[in-house]
Structure formats: C-alpha cells, structure tokens
Design a protein around this motif. Structure first.
Motif, short mmCIF file in Angstrom:
data_model
loop_
_atom_site.label_atom_id
_atom_site.label_comp_id
_atom_site.label_asym_id
_atom_site.label_seq_id
_atom_site.Cartn_x
_atom_site.Cartn_y
_atom_site.Cartn_z
N UNK A 130 9.54 12.23 -2.68
CA UNK A 130 9.62 11.60 -4.01
C UNK A 130 11.01 11.03 -4.31
N UNK A 131 12.00 11.46 -3.54
CA UNK A 131 13.33 10.82 -3.67
C UNK A 131 13.30 9.45 -3.00
N UNK A 132 12.62 9.40 -1.83
CA UNK A 132 12.58 8.14 -1.07
C UNK A 132 11.61 7.13 -1.69
N UNK A 133 10.55 7.63 -2.30
CA UNK A 133 9.49 6.74 -2.80
C UNK A 133 8.79 7.43 -3.97
N UNK A 134 8.89 6.83 -5.14
CA UNK A 134 8.32 7.50 -6.32
C UNK A 134 7.66 6.51 -7.28
N UNK A 135 7.03 7.08 -8.29
CA UNK A 135 6.25 6.27 -9.24
C UNK A 135 7.12 5.25 -9.98
N UNK A 136 8.36 5.65 -10.27
CA UNK A 136 9.27 4.75 -10.97
C UNK A 136 9.49 3.47 -10.15
N UNK B 121 -10.71 13.65 -13.90
CA UNK B 121 -9.53 14.52 -14.04
C UNK B 121 -8.39 13.64 -14.55
N UNK B 122 -8.26 13.59 -15.89
CA UNK B 122 -7.28 12.70 -16.49
C UNK B 122 -5.87 12.94 -15.96
N UNK B 123 -5.11 11.85 -15.76
CA UNK B 123 -3.76 12.02 -15.24
C UNK B 123 -2.89 12.84 -16.17
N UNK B 124 -1.98 13.56 -15.59
CA UNK B 124 -1.06 14.39 -16.38
C UNK B 124 -1.63 15.75 -16.55
N UNK C 265 0.83 -1.21 0.00
CA UNK C 265 0.00 0.00 0.00
C UNK C 265 0.86 1.26 0.00
N UNK C 266 0.53 2.17 -0.90
CA UNK C 266 1.33 3.39 -1.03
C UNK C 266 1.17 4.30 0.18
N UNK C 267 -0.05 4.40 0.73
CA UNK C 267 -0.26 5.27 1.88
C UNK C 267 0.55 4.80 3.08
N UNK C 268 0.60 3.46 3.27
CA UNK C 268 1.36 2.92 4.39
C UNK C 268 2.85 3.21 4.20
N UNK C 269 3.36 3.02 2.97
CA UNK C 269 4.78 3.27 2.72
C UNK C 269 5.12 4.75 2.95
N UNK C 270 4.21 5.64 2.51
CA UNK C 270 4.44 7.07 2.72
C UNK C 270 4.49 7.39 4.21
N UNK C 271 3.57 6.78 4.97
CA UNK C 271 3.55 7.01 6.42
C UNK C 271 4.83 6.49 7.07
N UNK C 272 5.33 5.35 6.59
CA UNK C 272 6.58 4.79 7.12
C UNK C 272 7.73 5.78 6.90
N UNK D 114 1.63 8.75 -6.63
CA UNK D 114 2.09 9.12 -5.29
C UNK D 114 1.33 10.32 -4.71
N UNK D 115 1.25 11.40 -5.47
CA UNK D 115 0.70 12.63 -4.89
C UNK D 115 -0.77 12.51 -4.45
N UNK D 116 -1.64 11.79 -5.20
CA UNK D 116 -3.02 11.64 -4.69
C UNK D 116 -3.08 10.92 -3.34
N UNK D 117 -2.18 9.95 -3.13
CA UNK D 117 -2.17 9.22 -1.86
C UNK D 117 -1.64 10.12 -0.74
#
Lengths: 184, 173
Positions: free
Chosen positions: A121-127, A181-184, A98-105, B127-130
């Motif tokens: 975004x350096x620690x955790x990103x879309x890539x 709201x289309x991505x990008x 889960x992304x929310x959990x990882x962000x909280x960590x 990432x940003x929406x979450x």
C-alpha cells in the motif's frame, strides 16, 4: 486437403491485420513518446485497417462468389474490429490501468522476499488510483472542475458506466461488486 | 450471410448460456469456466450447423458449407469471444473510473471534492479486493504475512512487462 489449408490461410487475414496494428502501435509509441496514448492506439488501428484492406482485396476477389464478396469483407472487418477491441481493452489497457496487473508488477519486482500488505500500500494505493483516474477524466473532458468540485463533463463515458451497471445487474444480480458488502 | 451469421448466432448462444449459468451458480474460476463454455458452444454450434445444413437443404442458405465459410465463422466467433470476455472483465470487478463517474453523477449539482472521492474509494475498496483476487487465483501466495508472486503469476505478468518495455511506457495502474 489443399482447399482446407487455403481456407485456413485466408482465415488468418484479420489476425495478420491485428499484428500490423500492434507493430504500428509499438513503432509509433517508440518514435513519438509524447503522443497521447489514445492517438497512438488510433494510429495502430488505422494501420491495421490498411493492412486488412491490402491483404483481403485479392483473396476476396478470387475466393468468393460475387454475391458473397461483400459478406466475406464484412466478416473479416468485424473480426478485425473485435480483435482490436480485445487488444486495446483486454491487453494494452490492462498494462495501462488494471490494478491486478500493477500489483503483480510490484510483487514481481520484490522477488521471493515478497511484500507485506503495508509495503504494497506504500507502493500502490487508493489515493494514487483516484488521482490518476481523475487526471485522465479531467484531461479527456469527461469530468470538469469548478471551485475545487468535480462535475460531469462529456457524458459519453458516464453512459458507458451506466451500461456496465446494467450488465452487472444482468450477470451478477447486483449493481456493484460491493452491493452485498458495502465498502468501509 | 454464411460468413457472418454463424459467428453472431454462436455468440448469442454463448451470452444466453453465460447469463443463465452465472445467475444460477457463479463458478469460482470464472475465466477458465468461460473459456470452457466458449469452446463448448463452438463445438455444439459447428455440429448443429453441419446437421442442420443437411436436413434443411436449400433453406440453409445462411449456414456455412465450404471450408472458407467454416474458417471465417470460427475466426469471427473467436474474435467476438475475446472481446466479449474483455467486456465481461469490466462487469466482474468495479472499475475505479466508472465508480468515480457514478459518484460524481450521484452528487448532481453539488458536485464532489477530491477528498470526498478519496474517502469513498479507499484501499479497502480499490486495492485489497484485487489483492485477494490474486491470492484466490493462485497468482500470488501469502507466506508468513508477505505476498509473494507465484510462477503462475510471473507467467501472466511477463508479457505485460515486456510489452510495456517495447512501448517505452512506465508502470501502469
């Protein structure tokens, strides 16, 4: 009052089986760290099922009328399976993917100082997310690679994805959270 | 049937109420609202079962009567509710894995490259929406351009961190 307390104790049988499942999952994960994670979960679920059978057989024989025994067994098995589903996908898998959990960590590790958006975004990103997911899909055979391009492999998870789109249409009225709201 | 039917029936009522209410107006605190709805449906169902069992007499064979039947029905409903909320969380936010599969399927015979997937699924999508969700849920606060975890967020994340330590597993995500 005694009957109510006895009923309440019996009602805990599937929950005790879930506890056995979690304990077995933790023990297997610690003892065999190289074991694929889905196998560790499967071992835990099976151990819980054995515990359910061991805990349920005697009370079912004593507490229920002969005609009700099968239905009590069905009810406890359904309860156990639902609890394991919650444990695997609603708790264990949250920590896993889960992304929310990882962000909280990441943010908890930063303490009161916190992190800027760029630091996050350096620690955790879309890539990282795409690479990790693709890795799992390739390992599981749901996606196959040919000449640097990815194609659908085993279609089971794709069916799950389509089912989720259907549920999104039912609950949210849109096929995606970005539909309006289309991505990008 | 008295052990199984009441729990399944209560879940069916919950799903119907959930769809109707969410389509009419989606609450801001979705999970808190879902918990209240789940508890409300259980209370209404138990009351209805009690009243209906008396008025139907012998035709109420599928309704709970004894304490063990009520406890089993409540336990089954609680477990089904937890798995239902788990499934709904996958509906609420787009899963990256599922999105990747749908993008690859959409490309059909041409397939997708990793670069194409990365271009479609960037930080603004994944990432940003979450991060915004965490701020909206008061799990994180934005303090002079820095995101800081709140006490509520710490409370929520602590069991996950401890559990992954028990499992001897690294950070997920």
């Amino acid at each position: 009052m005694t009957a109510v307390l006895a009923a309440a104790a019996l009602g805990l049988v599937p929950f005790a089986a879930l506890l056995a499942c979690i304990v077995a999952h933790v023990l297997v994960s610690r003892a065999l760290p190289a074991l694929p994670r889905h196998r560790g979960v499967a071992v835990g679920a099976l151990a819980g099922l054995v515990a359910l059978a061991a805990l349920a057989l005697r009370p079912i024989g004593q507490a229920a009328a002969p005609g009700d025994r099968v239905w009590l067994g069905v009810a406890w098995t359904l309860t156990y399976v639902s609890l394991v589903y919650w444990y695997v996908f609603g708790f264990f898998n949250l920590g896993e993917s889960a992304r929310r959990i990882r962000l909280l960590v990441e943010l908890r590790a930063a303490g009161e100082r916190g992190l800027t958006r760029a630091e996050i975004l350096t620690a955790y990103n879309a890539r990282m997310i795409v690479d990790a997911r693709l890795g799992r899909l390739l390992a599981g055979g749901q996606v196959v690679e040919r000449d640097g391009r990815y194609f659908i492999g085993k279609p089971l998870m794709l069916c799950g994805a389509r089912a989720l789109v259907l549920l999104k249409l039912v609950f949210l009225g849109a096929p995606s959270e970005f539909a309006e709201r289309p991505p990008g | 049937m008295r052990f199984v039917a009441p729990g399944l029936l209560a879940l069916a009522v919950l799903i119907a109420a959930h769809v109707v209410i969410w389509r009419a107006r989606r609450p801001s605190g979705e999970y808190a609202a879902l918990a209240v709805l789940g508890a409300g449906v259980l209370a209404v169902a138990l009351t209805t079962f009690r009243i209906t069992a008396v008025s139907l007499g012998s035709a109420s064979g599928w309704l709970p009567r004894s304490p063990i039947e009520y406890v089993t029905a409540i336990g089954l409903y609680a477990a089904l509710f937890l798995s239902y909320v788990t499934t709904y969380s996958a509906v609420q936010a787009d899963s990256p894995t599922m999105t990747i599969l749908l993008l690859i399927e959409r490309a059909r015979a041409a397939g997708c490259t990793r670069a194409e997937l990365r271009a479609r699924l960037d930080d603004r999508v994944l990432v940003l929406p979450r991060l915004d969700d965490l701020v909206a849920g008061n799990l994180v606060r934005l303090d002079h351009g820095r995101y800081v975890v709140t006490s509520r967020g710490t409370l929520m994340i602590a069991p996950h961190i401890r559990f992954r330590r028990w499992l001897m597993m690294e950070k997920g995500g």
